[in-house]
Design a protein around this motif. Structure first.
Motif, PDB file in Angstrom:
ATOM      1  N   THR A 225     -16.915  90.805  92.724  1.00 24.86           N
ATOM      2  CA  THR A 225     -17.903  90.272  91.773  1.00 24.86           C
ATOM      3  C   THR A 225     -17.429  88.955  91.184  1.00 24.86           C
ATOM      4  OG1 THR A 225     -18.681  92.497  91.221  1.00 24.86           O
ATOM      5  CG2 THR A 225     -19.129  90.760  89.632  1.00 24.86           C
ATOM      6  N   GLY A 226     -16.144  88.884  90.840  1.00 32.48           N
ATOM      7  CA  GLY A 226     -15.610  87.632  90.313  1.00 32.48           C
ATOM      8  C   GLY A 226     -15.696  86.503  91.322  1.00 32.48           C
ATOM      9  N   ALA A 227     -15.496  86.833  92.602  1.00 32.43           N
ATOM     10  CA  ALA A 227     -15.616  85.816  93.649  1.00 32.43           C
ATOM     11  C   ALA A 227     -17.041  85.284  93.739  1.00 32.43           C
ATOM     12  CB  ALA A 227     -15.179  86.396  94.996  1.00 32.43           C
ATOM     13  N   PHE A 228     -18.028  86.189  93.548  1.00 31.12           N
ATOM     14  CA  PHE A 228     -19.427  85.745  93.537  1.00 31.12           C
ATOM     15  C   PHE A 228     -19.634  84.734  92.414  1.00 31.12           C
ATOM     16  CE2 PHE A 228     -23.758  85.790  92.125  1.00 31.12           C
ATOM     17  CZ  PHE A 228     -24.519  85.915  93.263  1.00 31.12           C
ATOM     18  N   ASP A 229     -19.142  85.053  91.217  1.00 32.96           N
ATOM     19  CA  ASP A 229     -19.284  84.125  90.097  1.00 32.96           C
ATOM     20  C   ASP A 229     -18.572  82.806  90.379  1.00 32.96           C
ATOM     21  OD1 ASP A 229     -20.748  85.908  88.452  1.00 32.96           O
ATOM     22  OD2 ASP A 229     -18.908  86.960  87.926  1.00 32.96           O
ATOM     23  N   GLY A 230     -17.384  82.909  90.956  1.00 26.77           N
ATOM     24  CA  GLY A 230     -16.621  81.699  91.230  1.00 26.77           C
ATOM     25  C   GLY A 230     -17.256  80.799  92.274  1.00 26.77           C
ATOM     26  N   PHE A 415     -21.518  72.881  81.314  1.00 27.72           N
ATOM     27  CA  PHE A 415     -22.132  74.074  81.885  1.00 27.72           C
ATOM     28  C   PHE A 415     -21.701  74.273  83.335  1.00 27.72           C
ATOM     29  CE2 PHE A 415     -25.731  75.955  84.272  1.00 27.72           C
ATOM     30  CZ  PHE A 415     -25.780  77.198  83.654  1.00 27.72           C
ATOM     31  N   ASP A 416     -21.591  73.180  84.097  1.00 24.12           N
ATOM     32  CA  ASP A 416     -21.180  73.269  85.495  1.00 24.12           C
ATOM     33  C   ASP A 416     -19.828  73.966  85.637  1.00 24.12           C
ATOM     34  OD1 ASP A 416     -23.462  71.893  86.105  1.00 24.12           O
ATOM     35  OD2 ASP A 416     -22.469  69.949  86.319  1.00 24.12           O
ATOM     36  N   VAL A 417     -18.919  73.688  84.706  1.00 20.40           N
ATOM     37  CA  VAL A 417     -17.590  74.301  84.742  1.00 20.40           C
ATOM     38  C   VAL A 417     -17.632  75.699  84.133  1.00 20.40           C
ATOM     39  CG1 VAL A 417     -15.201  74.099  83.941  1.00 20.40           C
ATOM     40  CG2 VAL A 417     -16.466  72.053  84.624  1.00 20.40           C
ATOM     41  N   ALA A 418     -18.352  75.857  83.030  1.00 19.47           N
ATOM     42  CA  ALA A 418     -18.357  77.121  82.295  1.00 19.47           C
ATOM     43  C   ALA A 418     -19.013  78.253  83.073  1.00 19.47           C
ATOM     44  CB  ALA A 418     -19.068  76.942  80.951  1.00 19.47           C
ATOM     45  N   LEU A 419     -20.012  77.935  83.907  1.00 18.89           N
ATOM     46  CA  LEU A 419     -20.745  78.982  84.619  1.00 18.89           C
ATOM     47  C   LEU A 419     -19.829  79.807  85.526  1.00 18.89           C
ATOM     48  CD1 LEU A 419     -23.542  80.266  85.115  1.00 18.89           C
ATOM     49  CD2 LEU A 419     -23.830  78.647  87.007  1.00 18.89           C
ATOM     50  N   VAL A 424     -16.021  84.619  85.982  1.00 19.33           N
ATOM     51  CA  VAL A 424     -14.745  85.182  86.429  1.00 19.33           C
ATOM     52  C   VAL A 424     -13.977  85.758  85.244  1.00 19.33           C
ATOM     53  CG1 VAL A 424     -12.521  84.637  87.464  1.00 19.33           C
ATOM     54  CG2 VAL A 424     -14.607  83.645  88.426  1.00 19.33           C
ATOM     55  N   PHE A 425     -13.956  85.032  84.135  1.00 25.34           N
ATOM     56  CA  PHE A 425     -13.228  85.482  82.945  1.00 25.34           C
ATOM     57  C   PHE A 425     -13.804  86.764  82.379  1.00 25.34           C
ATOM     58  CE2 PHE A 425     -13.122  85.547  78.277  1.00 25.34           C
ATOM     59  CZ  PHE A 425     -11.741  85.605  78.051  1.00 25.34           C
ATOM     60  N   ALA A 426     -15.131  86.881  82.370  1.00 30.95           N
ATOM     61  CA  ALA A 426     -15.784  88.021  81.727  1.00 30.95           C
ATOM     62  C   ALA A 426     -15.738  89.292  82.554  1.00 30.95           C
ATOM     63  CB  ALA A 426     -17.242  87.662  81.416  1.00 30.95           C
ATOM     64  N   THR A 427     -15.569  89.179  83.872  1.00 32.30           N
ATOM     65  CA  THR A 427     -15.697  90.337  84.760  1.00 32.30           C
ATOM     66  C   THR A 427     -14.855  91.550  84.345  1.00 32.30           C
ATOM     67  OG1 THR A 427     -16.391  89.010  86.664  1.00 32.30           O
ATOM     68  CG2 THR A 427     -15.381  91.141  87.129  1.00 32.30           C
ATOM     69  N   PRO A 428     -13.530  91.409  84.123  1.00 32.30           N
ATOM     70  CA  PRO A 428     -12.756  92.609  83.765  1.00 32.30           C
ATOM     71  C   PRO A 428     -13.166  93.207  82.429  1.00 32.30           C
ATOM     72  CG  PRO A 428     -11.410  90.622  83.562  1.00 32.30           C
ATOM     73  CD  PRO A 428     -12.674  90.223  84.240  1.00 32.30           C
ATOM     74  N   PHE A 429     -13.548  92.361  81.483  1.00 36.11           N
ATOM     75  CA  PHE A 429     -13.941  92.860  80.168  1.00 36.11           C
ATOM     76  C   PHE A 429     -15.296  93.574  80.227  1.00 36.11           C
ATOM     77  CE2 PHE A 429     -11.190  89.169  79.464  1.00 36.11           C
ATOM     78  CZ  PHE A 429     -10.187  89.761  78.700  1.00 36.11           C
ATOM     79  N   VAL A 470     -21.816  78.664  76.174  1.00 39.03           N
ATOM     80  CA  VAL A 470     -20.758  79.678  76.117  1.00 39.03           C
ATOM     81  C   VAL A 470     -21.367  81.082  76.084  1.00 39.03           C
ATOM     82  CG1 VAL A 470     -18.878  80.631  74.734  1.00 39.03           C
ATOM     83  CG2 VAL A 470     -19.085  78.145  75.021  1.00 39.03           C
ATOM     84  N   ALA A 471     -22.358  81.270  75.201  1.00 40.29           N
ATOM     85  CA  ALA A 471     -23.004  82.585  75.106  1.00 40.29           C
ATOM     86  C   ALA A 471     -23.712  82.942  76.405  1.00 40.29           C
ATOM     87  CB  ALA A 471     -23.995  82.589  73.938  1.00 40.29           C
ATOM     88  N   PHE A 472     -24.335  81.959  77.038  1.00 41.36           N
ATOM     89  CA  PHE A 472     -25.094  82.188  78.269  1.00 41.36           C
ATOM     90  C   PHE A 472     -24.180  82.646  79.401  1.00 41.36           C
ATOM     91  CE2 PHE A 472     -26.824  80.808  82.327  1.00 41.36           C
ATOM     92  CZ  PHE A 472     -28.127  81.241  82.276  1.00 41.36           C
ATOM     93  N   VAL A 473     -23.047  81.948  79.604  1.00 39.35           N
ATOM     94  CA  VAL A 473     -22.184  82.267  80.748  1.00 39.35           C
ATOM     95  C   VAL A 473     -21.478  83.609  80.567  1.00 39.35           C
ATOM     96  CG1 VAL A 473     -21.847  79.840  81.297  1.00 39.35           C
ATOM     97  CG2 VAL A 473     -20.185  80.991  79.821  1.00 39.35           C
TER      98      VAL A 473
END
Length: 595
Positions: A225-230, A415-419, A424-429, A470-473
């Motif tokens: 899933t993180g790879a999909f986001d990345g 946004f281009d970087v944050a998306l 990836v950052f949020a996935t484990p949480f 930030v909230a969106f991503v």
């Protein structure tokens, strides 16, 4: 973001109450998550097996290193292919600078020289809407074709999915390169659809690789899933390279070169990946039971042997092979203590949800007639539309809100970087949150984000713009994972394909409305996105609050019914014991009377 995304269990248990529930007994069935919208049978009820008829491979017969390489290859493939179309916000400035759909602009509206106070050209309304359509069709394709990918996966296996993905990627990249190279050839939309198909056909089947390491399946699902986001960062890196080259690194060159991803996917599939899926948890449990059965060492044919010594040698050899296999399987799935710990963790997850099993065992067509399904469908339709509208129009929105192309450009680049980074950052949480919070609490968290983003997105301040991003991503991967998690907990694994497939299809098709929203924004609203954002925020808030309250009320009622059933079972058990004691006493008295 594909609705196929999830970060929680890839397999799980369904609570299946018998029809009528007269005897108040329940049956729990272990099932594997499937996106197949047309599974065999009704997909509900106490069937004993939901396994595929396709041949499976034994993971314990494959070396750990090779299985690790296979999982690594799947993760890398997803990183380079699964969700690249969602990097549209990064690619859009390149498309504008390259003059894509510029022919739709009237001479009076053509902004060749006008860059506002920013560094990039501004599109005319017609060009902007056509470019947004470029993203809309890709988003719709990604979500609706997850059903097709699930159908192919369940009936023909993961290998065909990966082969199709490679072919789609090659065709999409070549077609996109030709579209840039030949101005008269408009192949952009079709090329983006093919890239979407390539992403879906590598993403959905990659979850199956979690069976390569059953003890660590949750980590593998999260990494995929993180790879999909990345993968949304692919176009970001290209745009940075394009800018660093002085804009000489032409899109045609990039896409022709990127077709190598499809080629490598095909090579890796045939050179490294397993031809068949690895055994799922239920299949491994059955093999484990067979390996623990010492009676299998004795065969009827042993009677044909003449000497006891020969019989003993044969049976000892069988026992050694059986125990060796048992050791291999336990090394793969864990010993008895580890397996019990996983079962305990699953039971705690079910208990934490507050509503696990509320509609398990109910036929899919009846599940679709419930308020549960209607609320989840409406909320998902609205949130997908809102999120894709934001992705496609973020720069135009903040250009109007802040009255500055420079500030809008800065927020767009952030946004281009944050998306991808945020996903990836949020996935484990997200996995921790969904596994430990009740569905009602998780729904309340989603509603909070909906309100927060809705308010921030309407404020004409730069800080509000960055805060919205930030909230969106963070909200985007959380929402899509939550929908999958809610579906398994409420409706069950047995009907997941049909329930989730219907939600996915309808949500994807409704995204065609986004073209109308673009026309409304550029037309009567004169570029002002606030009315549309406010209406969608209000609608999402109402639906989110309604879903949360409904989950709280129904969850309370469901738990009360379960407690009443448990109490009735205890009463019936006590009555049975009393009846047995009386019968024993009467039998004793009768014996004494005969004496």
């Amino acid at each position: 973001m594909s609705l196929a995304q999830h970060v929680t269990a890839n397999e799980g248990i369904d609570r299946v109450p018998p029809e009528g529930e007269e005897d108040n007994n329940e049956e729990s069935l272990w099932r594997t998550l499937s996106y197949d919208v047309f599974p065999p049978g009704d997909g509900a009820g106490p069937i004993t097996s939901a396994e595929s008829s396709l041949p499976n491979a034994a993971a314990y017969k494959v070396s750990t290193a090779k299985r690790a390489a296979q999982v690594g290859f799947a993760i890398v493939a997803c990183w380079f292919a699964a969700g690249i179309v969602y990097g549209f916000a990064s690619l859009k400035p390149v498309l504008i600078e390259e003059g894509v759909y510029e022919d739709l602009c009237e001479d009076a509206n053509l902004n060749d020289a006008d860059t506002g106070d920013g560094s990039e050209k501004l599109p005319c309304a017609a060009q902007d809407m056509r470019l947004n359509l470029f993203f809309i069709v890709a988003s719709i394709t990604t979500n609706t074709t997850s059903l097709l990918a699930g159908w192919v996966l369940d009936r023909y296996g993961r290998r065909l999915c990966y082969v199709l993905s490679g072919l789609f990627m090659i065709a999409g990249c070549v077609l996109m390169g030709l579209a840039f190279q030949i101005p008269e050839f408009d192949g952009y939309l079709l090329a983006n659809i093919l890239l979407s198909l390539g992403g879906t056909f590598v993403f959905v089947p990659s979850f199956q690789l979690a069976n390569a390491f059953p003890k660590h399946s949750g980590i593998i699902v999260a990494l995929v899933t993180g790879a999909f986001d990345g993968s949304a960062a692919v176009f970001l890196f290209y745009r940075l390279a394009w800018e660093a080259s002085g804009r000489t690194f032409a899109p045609a060159t990039f896409f022709f070169a990127y077709s190598a991803v499809g080629v490598l996917l095909l090579i890796g599939e045939w050179a490294l990946m397993p031809a068949h899926a690895y055994h799922s948890t239920p299949e491994l449990e059955r093999k484990l039971e067979m390996a623990q059965d010492a009676t299998r060492d004795v065969h009827d044919s042993d009677d044909e042997l003449e000497s006891p010594g020969a019989i003993r040698r044969i049976r000892n050899a069988r026992a050694e092979r059986r125990l060796s296999k048992l050791e291999q399987i336990e090394e793969l799935v864990g010993d008895e203590t580890q397996r019990e710990d996983r079962v305990q963790a699953e039971e705690e997850r079910q208990q934490a949800s507050g509503i696990w099993g509320v509609l398990h065992g109910v036929p899919a067509h009846r599940q679709m007639m419930t308020v549960w399904f209607l609320l989840l469908l409406l909320l998902t339709v609205l949130q997908m539309l809102r999120m894709n509208y934001f992705i496609a129009t973020i720069r135009a929105q903040y250009r109007y809100l802040l009255q500055s192309e420079r500030l809008a450009e800065a927020i767009n680049h952030f946004f281009d970087v944050a998306l991808p980074v945020g996903g990836v950052f949020a996935t484990p949480f997200i996995g921790l949150l969904l596994n430990n919070l009740s569905v009602a609490t998780a729904s309340a968290v989603l509603t909070f984000f909906i309100v927060l983003i809705g308010v921030l997105n309407c404020l004409p301040y730069a800080w509000a713009g960055y805060s919205t991003v930030v909230a969106f991503v963070l909200f985007r991967p959380l929402y899509y994972s939550a929908v999958s998690d809610f579906a398994t907990k409420i409706f069950g694994f047995a009907t997941f394909g049909r329930i989730y497939g219907t939600i996915t299809c309808l949500s994807g098709l409704v995204n065609f409305v986004q073209s109308g929203l673009d026309a409304l924004t550029h037309g009567p609203l004169n570029g002002n996105p606030t009315p549309i954002n406010a209406v969608m925020a209000a609608g999402g808030t109402i639906l989110g609050l309604t879903l949360t309250v409904y989950v709280v009320i129904q969850g309370r009622n469901f738990r009360r019914e379960l407690q009443q059933k448990e109490a009735a079972e205890r009463v019936q058990e006590r009555l049975g014991l009393i009846r047995e004691e009386r019968e024993a006493e009467e039998a004793g008295y009768g014996t004494m009377g005969d004496q």
